[in-house]
Design an enzyme around this catalytic site. Structure first.
Site, mmCIF file in Angstrom:
data_model
loop_
_atom_site.group_PDB
_atom_site.id
_atom_site.type_symbol
_atom_site.label_atom_id
_atom_site.label_comp_id
_atom_site.label_asym_id
_atom_site.label_seq_id
_atom_site.Cartn_x
_atom_site.Cartn_y
_atom_site.Cartn_z
ATOM 1 N N CYS A 43 3.296 -2.593 3.977
ATOM 2 C CA CYS A 43 2.192 -1.484 4.050
ATOM 3 C C CYS A 43 3.209 -0.848 5.301
ATOM 4 O O CYS A 43 4.397 -0.738 5.785
ATOM 5 C CB CYS A 43 0.957 -2.205 4.541
ATOM 6 S SG CYS A 43 1.108 -3.309 6.344
ATOM 7 N N HIS B 254 11.990 -22.581 9.896
ATOM 8 C CA HIS B 254 11.040 -23.722 10.774
ATOM 9 C C HIS B 254 9.640 -23.616 10.015
ATOM 10 O O HIS B 254 9.119 -24.441 10.795
ATOM 11 C CB HIS B 254 11.069 -23.377 12.009
ATOM 12 C CG HIS B 254 12.298 -24.021 12.736
ATOM 13 N ND1 HIS B 254 12.854 -23.284 14.198
ATOM 14 C CD2 HIS B 254 13.126 -24.464 12.483
ATOM 15 C CE1 HIS B 254 13.996 -24.547 14.806
ATOM 16 N NE2 HIS B 254 14.213 -24.352 13.381
ATOM 17 N N HIS C 212 10.028 -30.376 11.482
ATOM 18 C CA HIS C 212 8.752 -28.847 11.366
ATOM 19 C C HIS C 212 7.954 -29.268 10.402
ATOM 20 O O HIS C 212 6.602 -28.594 10.198
ATOM 21 C CB HIS C 212 9.735 -27.770 10.618
ATOM 22 C CG HIS C 212 10.786 -27.478 11.745
ATOM 23 N ND1 HIS C 212 10.422 -27.254 12.693
ATOM 24 C CD2 HIS C 212 12.253 -27.691 11.565
ATOM 25 C CE1 HIS C 212 11.722 -26.715 13.766
ATOM 26 N NE2 HIS C 212 12.255 -27.372 12.818
ATOM 27 N N MET D 124 -1.029 -6.362 6.595
ATOM 28 C CA MET D 124 -1.191 -7.459 5.267
ATOM 29 C C MET D 124 -0.898 -8.864 5.999
ATOM 30 O O MET D 124 -1.384 -9.651 5.221
ATOM 31 C CB MET D 124 0.492 -6.790 4.844
ATOM 32 C CG MET D 124 0.707 -5.382 3.990
ATOM 33 S SD MET D 124 -0.741 -5.717 2.499
ATOM 34 C CE MET D 124 -0.480 -4.602 1.421
ATOM 35 N N ASP E 217 0.634 -1.250 -0.177
ATOM 36 C CA ASP E 217 -0.069 0.191 -0.065
ATOM 37 C C ASP E 217 1.341 1.523 -0.297
ATOM 38 O O ASP E 217 2.449 1.413 0.053
ATOM 39 C CB ASP E 217 -0.801 0.124 0.668
ATOM 40 C CG ASP E 217 -0.294 0.349 2.692
ATOM 41 O OD1 ASP E 217 0.564 0.588 2.347
ATOM 42 O OD2 ASP E 217 -0.967 -0.141 3.592
ATOM 43 N N THR F 88 3.216 -0.450 8.791
ATOM 44 C CA THR F 88 3.922 -1.623 10.081
ATOM 45 C C THR F 88 4.188 -3.224 9.263
ATOM 46 O O THR F 88 4.834 -3.839 9.792
ATOM 47 C CB THR F 88 2.867 -1.397 11.010
ATOM 48 O OG1 THR F 88 1.599 -2.522 10.399
ATOM 49 C CG2 THR F 88 3.019 0.010 11.284
ATOM 50 N N GLY F 89 3.661 -3.303 8.266
ATOM 51 C CA GLY F 89 3.757 -5.152 8.118
ATOM 52 C C GLY F 89 2.539 -5.781 8.423
ATOM 53 O O GLY F 89 2.022 -7.074 8.016
HETATM 54 C C1 RB5 Z 1 -2.088 3.111 6.333
HETATM 55 O O1 RB5 Z 1 -1.873 3.926 6.658
HETATM 56 C C2 RB5 Z 1 -1.523 1.732 7.529
HETATM 57 O O2 RB5 Z 1 -2.574 1.446 8.100
HETATM 58 C C3 RB5 Z 1 -1.318 0.473 6.407
HETATM 59 O O3 RB5 Z 1 0.200 0.894 5.788
HETATM 60 C C4 RB5 Z 1 -0.862 -0.237 7.183
HETATM 61 O O4 RB5 Z 1 0.130 -0.194 8.787
HETATM 62 C C5 RB5 Z 1 -1.452 -1.603 8.237
HETATM 63 O O5 RB5 Z 1 -1.377 -2.194 8.847
#
Ligand code: RB5
Length: 141
Positions: A64, A97, A132, A70, A7, A66-67
């Site tokens: 994204c 693993h 695993h 996603m 994103d 924070t990841g």
């Molecule tokens: C977008 O502002 C932010 O919420 C998205 O990139 C992501 O961090 C969500 O987990």
């Protein structure tokens, strides 16, 4: 083949990873987004995961802010084992693993150099199998 998507929060690190894939001759499909306009990360997570579960791509990378978003979206897709991480040890271990097939990274957590480092580890580390195998199979239960 690697499927990659992001994103707006992950665009910069996605572009850095794509440059690395090109440099290393790794084939990839870029499923967007490709601008900094605000978009909804689940759309891109689903698109990348569809490529992985279909077998068209062996692995996926999602970026994204924070990841986390996603990874939540990706792990709702049957057959996907997504890992959100920001350190090299976890990148190695989740392949060895967990046999993770999608890497999730945060563009507001790590810089481009770290994103490239983690993507390289993720793409170049094999699943250990052995004890695993059973545990990974249990994830699909
Ligand atoms: C977008 O502002 C932010 O919420 C998205 O990139 C992501 O961090 C969500 O987990």
């Amino acid at each position: 083949m690697v499927a990659i998507g992001c994103d707006h929060g992950g665009l910069e690190i996605k572009n850095a990873i794509i440059e690395e894939l090109k440099k290393n001759g790794v084939e990839y499909i870029d499923l967007g987004t490709n601008t900094t306009d605000s978009v909804d990360y689940p759309v891109y997570a689903k698109a990348v995961c569809a490529e992985v579960v279909s077998g068209r791509c062996e692995k996926g990378i999602l970026c994204c802010g924070t990841g986390i978003g996603m990874s939540i979206a990706a792990n709702k897709v049957k057959g996907i084992r997504a890992a959100v991480l920001s350190d090299a040890f976890s990148a190695e271990m989740t392949r060895k693993h967990n046999n993770s097939n999608v890497l999730c990274l945060g563009g507001r957590v790590i810089d481009s150099a770290k994103a490239v480092e983690l993507a390289n580890i993720f793409l170049n580390t094999e699943f250990e199998g052995g004890r695993h195998e059973k545990r990974v199979a249990m994830l699909e239960g």
